[in-house]
Design an enzyme around this catalytic site. Structure first.
Site, mmCIF file in Angstrom:
data_model
loop_
_atom_site.group_PDB
_atom_site.id
_atom_site.type_symbol
_atom_site.label_atom_id
_atom_site.label_comp_id
_atom_site.label_asym_id
_atom_site.label_seq_id
_atom_site.Cartn_x
_atom_site.Cartn_y
_atom_site.Cartn_z
ATOM 1 N N GLU A 92 0.857 -1.194 0.000
ATOM 2 C CA GLU A 92 0.000 0.000 0.000
ATOM 3 C C GLU A 92 0.890 1.239 0.000
ATOM 4 O O GLU A 92 1.691 1.421 0.913
ATOM 5 C CB GLU A 92 -0.882 -0.026 1.264
ATOM 6 C CG GLU A 92 -1.689 1.240 1.482
ATOM 7 C CD GLU A 92 -2.364 1.262 2.859
ATOM 8 O OE1 GLU A 92 -2.606 0.183 3.460
ATOM 9 O OE2 GLU A 92 -2.638 2.369 3.349
ATOM 10 N N ARG A 143 0.245 10.345 0.812
ATOM 11 C CA ARG A 143 0.630 11.367 1.795
ATOM 12 C C ARG A 143 1.883 12.097 1.379
ATOM 13 O O ARG A 143 2.433 12.874 2.157
ATOM 14 C CB ARG A 143 0.892 10.705 3.156
ATOM 15 C CG ARG A 143 -0.328 10.070 3.747
ATOM 16 C CD ARG A 143 -0.076 9.672 5.171
ATOM 17 N NE ARG A 143 -0.793 8.469 5.466
ATOM 18 C CZ ARG A 143 -0.592 7.731 6.534
ATOM 19 N NH1 ARG A 143 0.316 8.075 7.416
ATOM 20 N NH2 ARG A 143 -1.294 6.643 6.734
ATOM 21 N N LYS A 151 -10.485 -2.271 7.234
ATOM 22 C CA LYS A 151 -9.276 -1.862 7.955
ATOM 23 C C LYS A 151 -9.706 -1.437 9.359
ATOM 24 O O LYS A 151 -10.704 -0.734 9.514
ATOM 25 C CB LYS A 151 -8.631 -0.702 7.194
ATOM 26 C CG LYS A 151 -7.494 -0.020 7.900
ATOM 27 C CD LYS A 151 -6.732 0.868 6.926
ATOM 28 C CE LYS A 151 -5.849 1.851 7.685
ATOM 29 N NZ LYS A 151 -4.618 2.177 6.985
#
Ligand code: 3PG
Length: 213
Positions: A45, A49, A133
């Protein structure tokens, strides 16, 4: 599992850990993904950001055959679409919103959304998403909290993330409703900065061998 959650589950295979990556330079993404895949962590993943994140996803998707790259920290439909267009095979979000549910429903790319409370989990299940998640795992109540969800919300399966490392990953993997864990510990910033791909490969090899205890 149902529909697109099942698709993501299949992409994951038996991999017990999803590396959560903050990639500062797109150039580093390809050797990083290769090192992780060589160590047994194919599915990764890359979080949105950093300014280079989408380009990093594009390069890994195009150049690293062994990797299955997804985008993390996706907060809205615009980011969902950009990440999917860049080649993401799955999308991860820290939470769950109505607009993300709609974006996911309109896409072939599976969404792994964050859900912690029973109400959030019920919204996800209603949307046909049962692989979730659990973030931030340690801060939100950890394995005790997860175990207490298993009976009333039996359909939900989790990838806990946040505060997990090689030290406590196996405790999480032992929880019956946990499929895998996520974490950044396999690719520390300093090792990525210094291009220590062999060390990262060995961290990945260790992580890929973690089992429920
Ligand atoms: C995150 O999204 O920051 C992940 O949860 C990673 O958390 P960690 O750095 O505690 O593994």
């Amino acid at each position: 599992m149902t529909g697109k959650s099942e698709k993501l589950f299949s992409l994951l295979g038996n991999q017990p850990v999803i590396p959560v990556l903050k990639v500062k330079s797109a150039a580093a993404a390809v050797p990083l993904a290769r090192a992780l895949a060589k160590g047994g962590l194919r599915l990764i993943e890359i979080t949105l950001r950093t300014p280079d994140a989408l380009e990093a996803i594009r390069r890994v998707a195009g150049e690293v055959e062994d990797a299955v790259v997804g985008a993390g920290t996706v907060l809205n439909p615009k980011q969902f679409d950009e990440a999917a267009k860049a080649g993401s095979k799955f999308i991860v979000s820290p939470g769950l919103t109505g607009s993300l549910i709609s974006a996911a429903a309109a896409s072939e790319v599976p969404l792994l959304p964050g859900a912690i409370t029973p109400s959030e989990i019920m919204v996800a299940l209603e949307a046909g998403i049962d692989f979730l998640k659990f973030f931030p795992a340690e801060q939100a109540g950890g394995t005790t909290f997860l175990r207490s969800l298993a009976s009333p919300l039996a359909a939900a399966r989790f990838c806990p993330t946040g505060g997990i490392s090689a030290l406590n990953a196996e405790e999480y993997l032992a929880v019956p409703n946990v499929v895998c864990v996520g974490g950044s510990w396999v690719a520390p910033d300093d090792l990525v900065r210094d291009g220590k791909w062999d060390v990262i490969e060995s961290l990945a090899r260790h992580a890929s061998a973690l089992k429920a205890i």
